[in-house]
Design a protein around this motif. Sequence first.
Motif, short mmCIF file in Angstrom:
data_model
loop_
_atom_site.label_atom_id
_atom_site.label_comp_id
_atom_site.label_asym_id
_atom_site.label_seq_id
_atom_site.Cartn_x
_atom_site.Cartn_y
_atom_site.Cartn_z
N ASN A 1 0.84 -1.22 0.00
CA ASN A 1 0.00 0.00 0.00
C ASN A 1 0.86 1.25 0.00
O ASN A 1 0.56 2.24 -0.70
CB ASN A 1 -0.92 0.01 1.23
CG ASN A 1 -1.98 -1.06 1.17
OD1 ASN A 1 -2.31 -1.56 0.09
ND2 ASN A 1 -2.52 -1.43 2.32
N ASN B 1 0.94 4.13 -2.88
CA ASN B 1 0.69 5.54 -2.56
C ASN B 1 1.88 6.41 -2.97
O ASN B 1 1.68 7.55 -3.43
CB ASN B 1 0.42 5.71 -1.06
CG ASN B 1 -0.97 5.26 -0.68
OD1 ASN B 1 -1.91 5.40 -1.45
ND2 ASN B 1 -1.12 4.71 0.51
N SER C 1 -3.41 14.84 0.48
CA SER C 1 -4.24 13.66 0.77
C SER C 1 -3.42 12.37 0.65
O SER C 1 -3.50 11.48 1.51
CB SER C 1 -5.43 13.61 -0.18
OG SER C 1 -6.20 12.45 0.04
N ASN D 1 -0.97 12.05 3.50
CA ASN D 1 -1.65 11.58 4.71
C ASN D 1 -1.81 10.06 4.69
O ASN D 1 -1.66 9.38 5.71
CB ASN D 1 -3.02 12.25 4.85
CG ASN D 1 -2.92 13.71 5.26
OD1 ASN D 1 -1.92 14.12 5.85
ND2 ASN D 1 -3.94 14.49 4.94
N SER D 2 -2.12 9.52 3.51
CA SER D 2 -2.25 8.05 3.36
C SER D 2 -0.91 7.38 3.61
O SER D 2 -0.83 6.33 4.26
CB SER D 2 -2.76 7.71 1.96
OG SER D 2 -4.06 8.20 1.76
N ARG E 1 -0.18 7.19 7.27
CA ARG E 1 -0.91 6.09 7.90
C ARG E 1 -0.23 4.75 7.62
O ARG E 1 -0.14 3.89 8.50
CB ARG E 1 -2.37 6.06 7.41
CG ARG E 1 -3.24 7.14 8.03
CD ARG E 1 -4.71 6.87 7.78
NE ARG E 1 -5.04 6.93 6.36
CZ ARG E 1 -5.37 8.05 5.73
NH1 ARG E 1 -5.42 9.21 6.38
NH2 ARG E 1 -5.66 8.04 4.43
N ASN E 2 0.25 4.58 6.38
CA ASN E 2 0.98 3.34 6.03
C ASN E 2 2.20 3.16 6.92
O ASN E 2 2.46 2.05 7.41
CB ASN E 2 1.44 3.38 4.57
CG ASN E 2 0.30 3.41 3.57
OD1 ASN E 2 0.43 4.00 2.51
ND2 ASN E 2 -0.83 2.79 3.90
#
Length: 201
Positions: A105, A109, A132, A135-136, A139-140
């Motif tokens: 992931n 991204n 955006s 931000n992903s 989180r990863n």
Amino acid sequence: MRTIKQRIHAGFILAAAFLLVLASNRLNNRNFSTVEHGVDSVFEDRLVVQEYIYTLNNLFHKKELYLANNTLNNKAIPQYPEIKNILADFERTDLTREESLFLTNLKENYKELKTLETNHAKNDSSKKEIVSVLNSISRNLDELAEVQLSEGRQLTQRSKRSLGMNQMLSRIEIVFLIIIGILFLVIVFKREKRDMELVDE
């Protein structure tokens, strides 16, 4: 001379002692291998990877700070070629299934981020879209960091269990060797006592 029965008993005791030492040695080797693997894995696949995550987090955070402090009008977003190398090194470590999924992931991204950054130079992508994706990515990285803590804890507990098993086996081995030694002495002294009784007669 020893009777056949005494020889059988002595042979049985010696065979039991040999088998006990052999079995204990094999179990100890297996437990030490588990501990060694655990220590190596904690360093190579957890501590080193934690350093990768820390470095990646800093590099992506620099991009976030740049976006927060600049309007990006006719300005290129800073690029960090080392990100690609770190991701490649990360992928070569011993990954769990969950970790592999999170890393996939992250790479997807990052690929999307690169596309957005390229399109931004052509005014085809907005600052909001880039933020955006960043931000992903954040989180990863958080998910990957949690895996390192969880796996490191499990490896440490497994190593402790193996060391505890070794200590228990050592105690059991000592007890059995003492019992075997006593039985051997009983056979020897029993023979000597019988010989003395025959001499007295």
